[in-house]
Write a protein that holds these residues in place. Sequence first.
Motif, PDB file in Angstrom:
ATOM      1  N   ASP A 252       9.877 -13.519  -2.904  1.00 52.59           N
ATOM      2  CA  ASP A 252       8.944 -13.992  -1.880  1.00 52.59           C
ATOM      3  C   ASP A 252       8.589 -12.878  -0.911  1.00 52.59           C
ATOM      4  N   GLN A 253       9.611 -12.104  -0.538  1.00 49.46           N
ATOM      5  CA  GLN A 253       9.345 -11.004   0.386  1.00 49.46           C
ATOM      6  C   GLN A 253       8.459  -9.951  -0.261  1.00 49.46           C
ATOM      7  N   ALA A 254       8.681  -9.711  -1.553  1.00 48.99           N
ATOM      8  CA  ALA A 254       7.905  -8.700  -2.261  1.00 48.99           C
ATOM      9  C   ALA A 254       6.437  -9.091  -2.311  1.00 48.99           C
ATOM     10  N   GLU A 255       6.184 -10.385  -2.454  1.00 48.34           N
ATOM     11  CA  GLU A 255       4.820 -10.887  -2.552  1.00 48.34           C
ATOM     12  C   GLU A 255       3.979 -10.444  -1.355  1.00 48.34           C
ATOM     13  N   ARG A 256       4.603 -10.494  -0.173  1.00 49.72           N
ATOM     14  CA  ARG A 256       3.860 -10.162   1.045  1.00 49.72           C
ATOM     15  C   ARG A 256       3.472  -8.692   1.121  1.00 49.72           C
ATOM     16  N   SER A 257       4.252  -7.831   0.448  1.00 46.88           N
ATOM     17  CA  SER A 257       3.945  -6.408   0.554  1.00 46.88           C
ATOM     18  C   SER A 257       2.721  -6.040  -0.269  1.00 46.88           C
ATOM     19  N   GLY A 258       2.207  -6.982  -1.075  1.00 46.59           N
ATOM     20  CA  GLY A 258       1.011  -6.735  -1.852  1.00 46.59           C
ATOM     21  C   GLY A 258      -0.198  -6.411  -0.998  1.00 46.59           C
ATOM     22  N   LEU A 259      -0.104  -6.756   0.301  1.00 49.63           N
ATOM     23  CA  LEU A 259      -1.206  -6.503   1.228  1.00 49.63           C
ATOM     24  C   LEU A 259      -1.603  -5.033   1.269  1.00 49.63           C
ATOM     25  N   LEU A 260      -0.606  -4.176   1.180  1.00 48.61           N
ATOM     26  CA  LEU A 260      -0.871  -2.745   1.257  1.00 48.61           C
ATOM     27  C   LEU A 260      -1.867  -2.311   0.191  1.00 48.61           C
ATOM     28  N   ILE A 261      -1.644  -2.804  -1.046  1.00 51.68           N
ATOM     29  CA  ILE A 261      -2.553  -2.423  -2.126  1.00 51.68           C
ATOM     30  C   ILE A 261      -3.894  -3.100  -1.930  1.00 51.68           C
ATOM     31  N   LYS A 262      -3.841  -4.356  -1.519  1.00 48.09           N
ATOM     32  CA  LYS A 262      -5.066  -5.127  -1.407  1.00 48.09           C
ATOM     33  C   LYS A 262      -6.006  -4.515  -0.356  1.00 48.09           C
ATOM     34  N   TYR A 263      -5.452  -4.158   0.782  1.00 49.52           N
ATOM     35  CA  TYR A 263      -6.317  -3.701   1.867  1.00 49.52           C
ATOM     36  C   TYR A 263      -6.514  -2.196   1.914  1.00 49.52           C
ATOM     37  N   PHE A 264      -5.649  -1.445   1.232  1.00 46.56           N
ATOM     38  CA  PHE A 264      -5.768   0.011   1.311  1.00 46.56           C
ATOM     39  C   PHE A 264      -6.022   0.662  -0.035  1.00 46.56           C
ATOM     40  N   GLY A 265      -5.066   0.488  -0.937  1.00 44.36           N
ATOM     41  CA  GLY A 265      -5.073   1.234  -2.193  1.00 44.36           C
ATOM     42  C   GLY A 265      -6.334   1.057  -3.010  1.00 44.36           C
ATOM     43  N   TRP A 266      -6.644  -0.196  -3.344  1.00 44.39           N
ATOM     44  CA  TRP A 266      -7.793  -0.423  -4.236  1.00 44.39           C
ATOM     45  C   TRP A 266      -9.127  -0.108  -3.574  1.00 44.39           C
ATOM     46  N   PRO A 267      -9.395  -0.584  -2.343  1.00 46.88           N
ATOM     47  CA  PRO A 267     -10.669  -0.216  -1.734  1.00 46.88           C
ATOM     48  C   PRO A 267     -10.859   1.299  -1.681  1.00 46.88           C
ATOM     49  N   LEU A 268      -9.813   2.025  -1.280  1.00 50.81           N
ATOM     50  CA  LEU A 268      -9.923   3.479  -1.218  1.00 50.81           C
ATOM     51  C   LEU A 268     -10.170   4.061  -2.593  1.00 50.81           C
ATOM     52  N   GLY A 269      -9.410   3.570  -3.575  1.00 52.91           N
ATOM     53  CA  GLY A 269      -9.547   4.065  -4.931  1.00 52.91           C
ATOM     54  C   GLY A 269     -10.974   3.865  -5.431  1.00 52.91           C
TER      55      GLY A 269
ATOM     56  N   LEU B 259       1.481   6.420   9.441  1.00 55.13           N
ATOM     57  CA  LEU B 259       0.085   6.221   9.053  1.00 55.13           C
ATOM     58  C   LEU B 259      -0.721   7.518   9.175  1.00 55.13           C
ATOM     59  N   ASN B 260      -0.424   8.290  10.234  1.00 59.31           N
ATOM     60  CA  ASN B 260      -1.121   9.567  10.417  1.00 59.31           C
ATOM     61  C   ASN B 260      -1.084  10.407   9.149  1.00 59.31           C
ATOM     62  N   PHE B 261       0.116  10.462   8.567  1.00 54.63           N
ATOM     63  CA  PHE B 261       0.332  11.285   7.388  1.00 54.63           C
ATOM     64  C   PHE B 261      -0.506  10.774   6.212  1.00 54.63           C
ATOM     65  N   ILE B 262      -0.463   9.454   6.010  1.00 53.49           N
ATOM     66  CA  ILE B 262      -1.194   8.867   4.888  1.00 53.49           C
ATOM     67  C   ILE B 262      -2.694   9.105   5.047  1.00 53.49           C
ATOM     68  N   VAL B 263      -3.189   8.888   6.286  1.00 55.95           N
ATOM     69  CA  VAL B 263      -4.622   9.077   6.530  1.00 55.95           C
ATOM     70  C   VAL B 263      -5.017  10.524   6.256  1.00 55.95           C
ATOM     71  N   THR B 264      -4.217  11.466   6.745  1.00 58.99           N
ATOM     72  CA  THR B 264      -4.534  12.877   6.526  1.00 58.99           C
ATOM     73  C   THR B 264      -4.582  13.200   5.039  1.00 58.99           C
ATOM     74  N   MET B 265      -3.602  12.690   4.292  1.00 58.34           N
ATOM     75  CA  MET B 265      -3.553  12.967   2.854  1.00 58.34           C
ATOM     76  C   MET B 265      -4.788  12.418   2.136  1.00 58.34           C
ATOM     77  N   VAL B 266      -5.126  11.156   2.436  1.00 56.29           N
ATOM     78  CA  VAL B 266      -6.230  10.522   1.720  1.00 56.29           C
ATOM     79  C   VAL B 266      -7.550  11.208   2.068  1.00 56.29           C
ATOM     80  N   VAL B 267      -7.764  11.481   3.370  1.00 55.54           N
ATOM     81  CA  VAL B 267      -9.013  12.115   3.771  1.00 55.54           C
ATOM     82  C   VAL B 267      -9.113  13.506   3.145  1.00 55.54           C
TER      83      VAL B 267
END
Lengths: 394, 389
Positions: A252-269, B259-267
């Motif tokens: 259950d706790q792991a499920e919540r950490s999916g946010l990182l990928i959802k909001y950061f990883g994939w959009p950036l990718g 976060l600073n580090f991650i932002v710098t790396m990605v940018v």
Amino acid sequence: MSLLNQTGSVIAMNVRSIPQRLWMSLATVGSIALVVAVLLGFLALANGFNQTLKGSGAPDVAITLRDGAASELNSVVSREQIDLLGQGPGVRAGPDGRPLISAELVLIVDGIKKSTGTKANMPLRGIGPNGLLVRPQAKITQGRMFTPGSNEIVVGAGLLREFSGFELGKTLRFGAQTWKVVGVFEAPGTVFESELWADAPVIQSLFKRGSTFQTARIGLTSPAAMPAFVKYVKDEQRLQLKAQSEQTYFADQAERSGLLIKYFGWPLGIIMAIGALAGALNTMYASVSSRAAEIATLRVIGFSGFSAFIGTMVEALVLSALGALVGVAICALGFNGLSASTLGAGFTQVAFRLQIGPDIITQAVTLALIIGLIGGIFPGLRASRQRPLLALAT
Amino acid sequence: MTDLDLVWKNLFRKPLRTILLTVSIFMAFLIFGILTSLNVALDRASESGSASNRLVVSNKINFTQSMPYAYINRVAAIPGVTAVTYQNWFGAYYQDQRTSRFVGFAVDPETYMAIFRDEARLTDAERQAFLTERTGVIVGKSLADRYGWKVGQTIPISSNIYSQANGRRSWDMKISGIFTGAKPTDPTTAIYFHYDYMNETITFGRDQVGTITVVTASPDQNDQVAKAIDANFANSPAETSTVDEKTFSRAFLKQAGDLNFIVTMVVSAAFAAILMIVSTTLVSAMRERTKEIGVMKTLGFSSPRVLRMVLGEAVLLSSLGAVLGLGTSAFILTGLSKSPVGSNFGDLSMSPVVALSGLALAVSLGLVTGAVPALSALRMSIIEALNRG
């Protein structure tokens, strides 16, 4: 000449001509590699954290929290409740013949996060002799276990990696008491490695917790005994606790950490991928226009437009596959196994390692190949539609 | 025809190529604009509501450990301290523990409102109501909007830490006022209610306080006062750690990760990628034009002028992508500020500093990507140029 042969030779010509556009082709490979590396970095971060949480829970260990408490920190369990838990169905007997229950309490102390030099929340867990029995993964690797009844602490190897202040042999002060770090334990790939352990009764008395605990971990005879035990805890009116398997608790706790990928990883990718796609398209259009005369010649001597299309397509795919390969290599050599830490669901730091797995590599490589595919289709169509005589005339 | 016209014409000689390059540059600046602004907002969040002459006293073991209530008066008596208030983290949520948690503190209304008058703005009537209503609560405007709360309404606020003697886990609280922040953009997603109301009804942890906020006579005295407070409680069961507000909240934010580090790396990764794409494409674009450059030089265009034109083209290209990228990210950020997730960050809009550094970055990107083709154009002799291509 058959279509297959035609296509084969055009592909060979295309790929062999890559060195003629060396710098642009390298830029395409490089930019795709960076897209793959950034996406894979984020995925490895989330994957490592998830694997650590998932690796922490055993299917045959039940964890009970006060009904309504979301984490161990907010839970209270009394001595009487613990005795009642021991009467539940399917509870395994410990070496002493009594029910295998580890009554524990967790409080938060300060450590210093090495990467930022700022204070961070460290869990100090009070456990009894059964604490190690419900966590068979944990082993003392340096020094020794704490002696019951003394102000001694053992520290997890993950915590030592990421935070300072708890080195072996060090004397610590919490309030008016001093504590000594007497051992280091390893529990690879679990959250427990990010914890400090001490004797539960000592913590109860020095931190004025009376005889209360926060959680109980109960060893069951088998994972199959879990539903009956959970039901027992739910129905026993005197308990007012909620039991679940440790595995479910951490999942259950792991499920919540999916946010990182959802909001950061994939959009950036995806944003980076579009940028790289534009580069790939340019390279492939340049490839088509530099080979205009060559393509036209082939068409005149009877090659089909289709073979020109496939040739361009394969060139784009080769470039993107190379990029994916370089990107995965960057990640595997540069990020994989890198230690990191973040605030977990228990409001304390969890140290984990970035972890690359086959499934996330597949995701990143797929993105790269999509870039190659789209980057090849349009220039490929242009190549196949080229009017032979017109091209030769210019 | 001016040089600029010529540069413009050259830029769009192959429109598709230019559009594609612009897309690449656009994407990099989109990432730059959004990530840098997010970073700035987080930095600012750790500073919003922190005044330079305020200190936070917490238990030295960790800020989640409490301190005895008696500490408040002892801290107030230390020289250099002009005002004191205290707060207890409540673990507050409304109805659903998983989805509607927010910041909730039990405070002493009188001293709290005196010190945080600017951070939690209320009307005089609301302030008076909060002082007199024992079960009163003041709620942030964002929260009130989210749940449709109105002044005078009684709402059940639950705690994931405490419970009442009667077994209930929620407290009925009457909304005395809805506060806004110092700036309209400051996050207002918290509630504050009476410490006494909580203290009298909880089953454990009575007469304990979480943190004490101290106002010093002047920021110069911060260090001295902090040392005096910590010395006062040294060797007691609850030793203290006193730091200024900014340090306290910054350390807390850093817990999530660097976060600073991650932002710098990605940018950097995004810029490295477009640097490669744009510079190699421009080199090949210039190679196509070798003959033309020869003709221009024959016509009397000086080498420096050719250099300027090639560089100008690269700078124009990168600025075009940058302006579009920064503009779009400013637009996205405005939208994000209004979303429930974004509202926790407060003001997300792009600051002039981010916009200007973006433009500076665009110019340098243009100069770097244009450097190689420009230099080769500069060095090229007319004969060589006309012979090639």
